[in-house]
Design a protein around this motif. Structure first.
Motif, PDB file in Angstrom:
ATOM      1  N   ASP A  54      76.197  18.354   8.218  1.00  0.00           N
ATOM      2  CA  ASP A  54      77.302  18.393   9.190  1.00  0.00           C
ATOM      3  C   ASP A  54      77.760  19.814   9.516  1.00  0.00           C
ATOM      4  O   ASP A  54      78.384  20.047  10.554  1.00  0.00           O
ATOM      5  N   ASP A  55      77.503  20.749   8.607  1.00  0.00           N
ATOM      6  CA  ASP A  55      78.087  22.087   8.759  1.00  0.00           C
ATOM      7  C   ASP A  55      77.122  23.097   9.394  1.00  0.00           C
ATOM      8  O   ASP A  55      77.195  24.291   9.115  1.00  0.00           O
ATOM      9  N   VAL A  56      76.223  22.630  10.256  1.00  0.00           N
ATOM     10  CA  VAL A  56      75.250  23.538  10.883  1.00  0.00           C
ATOM     11  C   VAL A  56      75.956  24.563  11.777  1.00  0.00           C
ATOM     12  O   VAL A  56      75.703  25.763  11.688  1.00  0.00           O
ATOM     13  N   THR A  57      76.857  24.066  12.638  1.00  0.00           N
ATOM     14  CA  THR A  57      77.572  24.973  13.561  1.00  0.00           C
ATOM     15  C   THR A  57      78.348  26.022  12.783  1.00  0.00           C
ATOM     16  O   THR A  57      78.331  27.222  13.110  1.00  0.00           O
ATOM     17  N   GLN A  58      79.053  25.585  11.744  1.00  0.00           N
ATOM     18  CA  GLN A  58      79.852  26.497  10.912  1.00  0.00           C
ATOM     19  C   GLN A  58      78.952  27.571  10.286  1.00  0.00           C
ATOM     20  O   GLN A  58      79.313  28.750  10.238  1.00  0.00           O
ATOM     21  N   CYS A  59      77.754  27.152   9.844  1.00  0.00           N
ATOM     22  CA  CYS A  59      76.817  28.104   9.229  1.00  0.00           C
ATOM     23  C   CYS A  59      76.285  29.096  10.260  1.00  0.00           C
ATOM     24  O   CYS A  59      76.137  30.282   9.969  1.00  0.00           O
ATOM     25  N   ALA A  87      68.951  19.834  21.251  1.00  0.00           N
ATOM     26  CA  ALA A  87      68.584  18.527  20.698  1.00  0.00           C
ATOM     27  C   ALA A  87      69.780  17.738  20.178  1.00  0.00           C
ATOM     28  O   ALA A  87      69.679  16.524  19.981  1.00  0.00           O
ATOM     29  N   THR A  88      70.913  18.432  19.980  1.00  0.00           N
ATOM     30  CA  THR A  88      72.035  17.796  19.275  1.00  0.00           C
ATOM     31  C   THR A  88      73.311  17.701  20.118  1.00  0.00           C
ATOM     32  O   THR A  88      73.971  16.658  20.142  1.00  0.00           O
ATOM     33  N   ASN A  89      73.672  18.773  20.797  1.00  0.00           N
ATOM     34  CA  ASN A  89      74.975  18.850  21.468  1.00  0.00           C
ATOM     35  C   ASN A  89      74.894  18.426  22.931  1.00  0.00           C
ATOM     36  O   ASN A  89      73.821  18.195  23.487  1.00  0.00           O
ATOM     37  N   SER A  90      76.052  18.402  23.580  1.00  0.00           N
ATOM     38  CA  SER A  90      76.131  18.055  25.003  1.00  0.00           C
ATOM     39  C   SER A  90      75.605  19.205  25.849  1.00  0.00           C
ATOM     40  O   SER A  90      75.506  20.353  25.370  1.00  0.00           O
ATOM     41  N   LYS A  91      75.296  18.906  27.124  1.00  0.00           N
ATOM     42  CA  LYS A  91      74.798  19.952  28.035  1.00  0.00           C
ATOM     43  C   LYS A  91      75.835  21.054  28.206  1.00  0.00           C
ATOM     44  O   LYS A  91      75.495  22.241  28.280  1.00  0.00           O
ATOM     45  N   GLU A  92      77.094  20.671  28.272  1.00  0.00           N
ATOM     46  CA  GLU A  92      78.174  21.655  28.468  1.00  0.00           C
ATOM     47  C   GLU A  92      78.230  22.625  27.285  1.00  0.00           C
ATOM     48  O   GLU A  92      78.354  23.851  27.470  1.00  0.00           O
ATOM     49  N   ASP A  93      78.150  22.075  26.062  1.00  0.00           N
ATOM     50  CA  ASP A  93      78.203  22.932  24.862  1.00  0.00           C
ATOM     51  C   ASP A  93      76.993  23.869  24.808  1.00  0.00           C
ATOM     52  O   ASP A  93      77.117  25.043  24.460  1.00  0.00           O
ATOM     53  N   THR A  94      75.812  23.331  25.173  1.00  0.00           N
ATOM     54  CA  THR A  94      74.597  24.150  25.141  1.00  0.00           C
ATOM     55  C   THR A  94      74.670  25.265  26.179  1.00  0.00           C
ATOM     56  O   THR A  94      74.297  26.418  25.892  1.00  0.00           O
ATOM     57  N   GLU A  95      75.170  24.938  27.371  1.00  0.00           N
ATOM     58  CA  GLU A  95      75.285  25.974  28.411  1.00  0.00           C
ATOM     59  C   GLU A  95      76.256  27.067  27.989  1.00  0.00           C
ATOM     60  O   GLU A  95      75.986  28.254  28.172  1.00  0.00           O
ATOM     61  N   ALA A  96      77.377  26.641  27.392  1.00  0.00           N
ATOM     62  CA  ALA A  96      78.362  27.621  26.907  1.00  0.00           C
ATOM     63  C   ALA A  96      77.727  28.521  25.844  1.00  0.00           C
ATOM     64  O   ALA A  96      77.986  29.736  25.794  1.00  0.00           O
ATOM     65  N   LEU A  97      76.874  27.934  24.994  1.00  0.00           N
ATOM     66  CA  LEU A  97      76.206  28.697  23.935  1.00  0.00           C
ATOM     67  C   LEU A  97      75.212  29.695  24.530  1.00  0.00           C
ATOM     68  O   LEU A  97      75.140  30.848  24.087  1.00  0.00           O
ATOM     69  N   TYR A  98      74.478  29.262  25.555  1.00  0.00           N
ATOM     70  CA  TYR A  98      73.552  30.180  26.242  1.00  0.00           C
ATOM     71  C   TYR A  98      74.304  31.368  26.816  1.00  0.00           C
ATOM     72  O   TYR A  98      73.890  32.525  26.656  1.00  0.00           O
ATOM     73  N   GLN A  99      75.421  31.088  27.487  1.00  0.00           N
ATOM     74  CA  GLN A  99      76.200  32.170  28.112  1.00  0.00           C
ATOM     75  C   GLN A  99      76.774  33.111  27.061  1.00  0.00           C
ATOM     76  O   GLN A  99      76.824  34.329  27.243  1.00  0.00           O
ATOM     77  N   ARG A 100      77.163  32.535  25.923  1.00  0.00           N
ATOM     78  CA  ARG A 100      77.684  33.368  24.830  1.00  0.00           C
ATOM     79  C   ARG A 100      76.583  34.250  24.257  1.00  0.00           C
ATOM     80  O   ARG A 100      76.796  35.419  23.930  1.00  0.00           O
ATOM     81  N   SER A 101      75.366  33.691  24.136  1.00  0.00           N
ATOM     82  CA  SER A 101      74.246  34.452  23.565  1.00  0.00           C
ATOM     83  C   SER A 101      73.897  35.671  24.412  1.00  0.00           C
ATOM     84  O   SER A 101      73.471  36.691  23.876  1.00  0.00           O
ATOM     85  N   LEU A 102      74.078  35.560  25.735  1.00  0.00           N
ATOM     86  CA  LEU A 102      73.767  36.689  26.623  1.00  0.00           C
ATOM     87  C   LEU A 102      74.670  37.882  26.343  1.00  0.00           C
ATOM     88  O   LEU A 102      74.265  39.033  26.489  1.00  0.00           O
ATOM     89  N   GLN A 103      75.907  37.590  25.937  1.00  0.00           N
ATOM     90  CA  GLN A 103      76.851  38.672  25.637  1.00  0.00           C
ATOM     91  C   GLN A 103      76.647  39.213  24.222  1.00  0.00           C
ATOM     92  O   GLN A 103      76.894  40.385  23.958  1.00  0.00           O
ATOM     93  N   ALA A 104      76.205  38.324  23.310  1.00  0.00           N
ATOM     94  CA  ALA A 104      76.144  38.697  21.896  1.00  0.00           C
ATOM     95  C   ALA A 104      74.873  39.455  21.511  1.00  0.00           C
ATOM     96  O   ALA A 104      74.892  40.257  20.581  1.00  0.00           O
TER      97      ALA A 104
END
Length: 597
Positions: A419-424, A450-467
């Motif tokens: 359950d704690d994948v995101t936290q890790c 494979a796990t989260n919603s499209k919205e969460d995945t898109e937000a993660l992609y956009q965050r990765s571009l900055q990080a």
């Protein structure tokens, strides 16, 4: 030059006449050989000599020799070798001598000559080749060893081999490999003399002038070499290397004992010494009778041997508490565990021992990063999932800045659907520097897809571009574009593409991906393709010769393309491309025009 060539061709005539006379070659073939030889001779008589010309000539002569050999075998003719092969062999040796005289530093050329001499059993010539080679390249121990081995094994001359080793050691007084091979040679010589003496004694022959000194037969020369080397070469590796050589000979028990005592005295704190002493227990002979040994007795015996090894290793990690010592112990345990056995009991004991040693090394804070990964893998294989997650967490605590260790822990959590994948992931990104964090981001978005919603995945992609760092962000942009097309369709990916184009740097694959997406549409528009090519050329126009060609092909082949645009695209390419890329572009463009590309 012409006179020299003519003279050399005339020198060939007797051998060619013999080839024709005995039926090995036809007249037509003889003429062909003369023509080829003439061309090759002219090339090696020029002022500006080329190494390739000599190699080609030598290869031709070698091929000729091989052909003659096959023809002789086919027709069963074995005469006239002095008049035919020997003159060709002499010519090849002369060519090699000229080539190595001109290009002395080319060791490979020398070695080719050595190989040729061995192939054609030219012992006298090879002796001269080695002599010249070692005079020019005395700085290469491997060449001294090669020459000495040849003297010992082929010419059966221990004196010459010894002389070469002694000369080599003057140039390389601290070379372990030289000492090892010298040591081996003296033991081989002792073994050879022991066998000879035994044969004479069995035949009850009078030894007469044959002398077999006792010190030679007992390997005293090898002992002297070892003692001398041990003063100069530090480290347990050398002792272990000569010990393994000595064990190949059945008359070296005293010598082995001396080497072992020296090893234990000089390098008592070296992990390799303890590793050897522990593994010796596996080789100890069983005290039981071997006549009626059952399968269970063998398993019991092996279990006892491995336990004796463990006792020595336990003593070792107490005496030398270092990461390297624990690594030796764990490596031994893993080797035993991975050995095939039909006994489940033995397999289980090996597993328990290995896991116990991993745990002790961890508690001592002397477990390396790589071994943590092996520990986790072993736990997963043996279905100890909870312990695997604990160990992975301990590894990231100890190596908190290691991307590979966080990656390993995350893969374990993902595999076990924790359950704690995101936290890790959040914790990992916090500890790891942005440079080099790309593997974590790619793993995160792949898991999110494979796990989260499209919205969460898109937000993660956009965050990765900055990080991520600018250079690493290009990979994330390619992945983002691909994911958007798969999940949002053409209209969505076009918007994302336009947005990402404002966020440099961009990769060539990013543009190629968008071009490919456009081509996959039923109503593929040339207008859009032009836009993508133009955007790509603004970034990569000076280095992408293939990109320009693809653009031209598109204009020529697309139903909405304008072939008249090709001229201006070609002109722009010639202006923008740099260096050798212009020539590459021109040659490919010519092939395109002629329909060959």
């Amino acid at each position: 030059m012409a006179e020299r060539v003519e003279q050399r061709l005339e020198d060939r005539i007797p051998e060619l006449e013999q080839l024709e006379r005995v039926g090995l070659f036809t007249r037509k073939e003889v003429r062909a050989v003369l023509r080829k030889a003439s061309a090759l001779e002219y090339k090696i008589q020029r002022r500006a000599l080329r190494k390739e010309d000599f190699i080609t000539y030598i290869q031709y002569e070698v091929n000729l020799l091989e052909l003659i050999k096959k023809r002789r075998a086919r027709i069963g003719y074995s005469f006239k070798k002095d008049e035919i092969e020997h003159s060709i062999l002499h010519r090849v040796h002369c060519l090699f001598r000229r080539a190595t005289g001109k290009w002395k530093e080319d060791v490979q050329l020398w070695l080719s000559h050595v190989a040729f001499c061995k192939e054609w059993n030219a012992k006298h010539e090879l002796s001269k080749v080695f002599s010249s080679l070692l005079a020019i390249h005395p700085d290469k121990p491997a060449l001294w060893i090669m020459a000495a081995k040849w003297e010992m094994e082929t010419r059966l001359s221990s004196e010459s081999a010894r002389h070469l080793f002694l000369r080599a050691l003057r140039f390389h007084p601290e070379c372990p490999k030289l000492y090892q091979e010298y040591f081996r040679m003296e033991l081989m010589n002792a073994e050879k003399q022991r066998k000879e003496k035994k044969v004479f004694e069995q035949a009850k022959m009078n030894l007469g002038e044959f002398s077999y000194p006792e010190e030679i037969l007992n390997g005293e020369m090898a002992r002297i070499i070892f003692r001398d080397a041990a003063q100069k070469i530090k480290g347990a590796e050398f002792h272990l290397a000569v010990l393994s050589i000595a064990k190949l000979f059945d008359f070296t028990q005293d010598l082995q004992k001396e080497i072992l005592e020296s090893l234990q005295t000089r390098y008592a704190d070296d992990p390799l010494t303890w590793d050897y002493m522990a593994r010796r227990e596996l080789e100890m002979e069983s005290k039981q009778s071997t006549e009626q040994t059952t399968k269970q007795m063998k398993i019991t015996e092996m279990t006892q041997r491995e336990e004796r090894c463990s006792v020595v290793f336990e003593e070792a990690v107490g005496a030398v508490p270092t990461e390297d010592m624990w690594k030796c112990y764990i490596t031994f345990c893993l080797e035993r565990y991975n050995r095939k056995t039909n006994s489940q009991g033995l397999k289980q004991k090996r597993l328990e021992r290995t896991l116990s040693v991993f745990n002790k090394a961890h508690e001592s804070s002397l477990l390396s990063e790589a071994l943590y990964k092996q520990w986790v893998q072993l736990l997963l294989e043996s279905s100890q999932f909870e312990k695997a997650t604990e160990v992975a967490a301990a590894a990231t605590k100890r190596f908190s800045h290691s991307v590979e260790t966080w990656q390993m822990r995350l893969q374990v959590l993902i595999q076990l659907k924790c359950d704690d994948v995101t936290q890790c992931f959040e914790e990992a990104i916090k500890h790891v520097k942005s440079q080099g964090a790309l593997p974590l981001w790619t793993l995160w978005v792949e898991w999110s897809e494979a796990t989260n919603s499209k919205e969460d995945t898109e937000a993660l992609y956009q965050r990765s571009l900055q990080a991520t760092t600018p250079a690493e962000s290009t990979t994330m942009k390619e992945m983002y574009l691909d994911w958007t097309y798969r999940n949002g369709g053409y209209k969505k990916v076009k918007k994302v593409f336009t947005s990402l184009c404002e966020n440099r740097p961009l990769s060539l694959d990013f543009f190629k991906k968008m071009i490919q997406i456009e081509k996959e549409q039923e109503s593929c528009k040339m207008l859009h393709l032009r836009e993508y090519y133009e955007r790509a050329l603004r970034e990569f126009g000076s280095t992408g010769s293939d990109l320009w060609l693809d653009y031209i092909k598109e204009e020529l082949n697309h139903p909405q393309g304008k072939p008249e645009n090709c001229g201006s695209i070609h002109w722009r390419a010639m202006k923008m491309l740099q260096g050798d890329l212009v020539e590459d572009f021109v040659s490919k463009y010519t092939l395109l025009q002629t329909g060959h590309l």
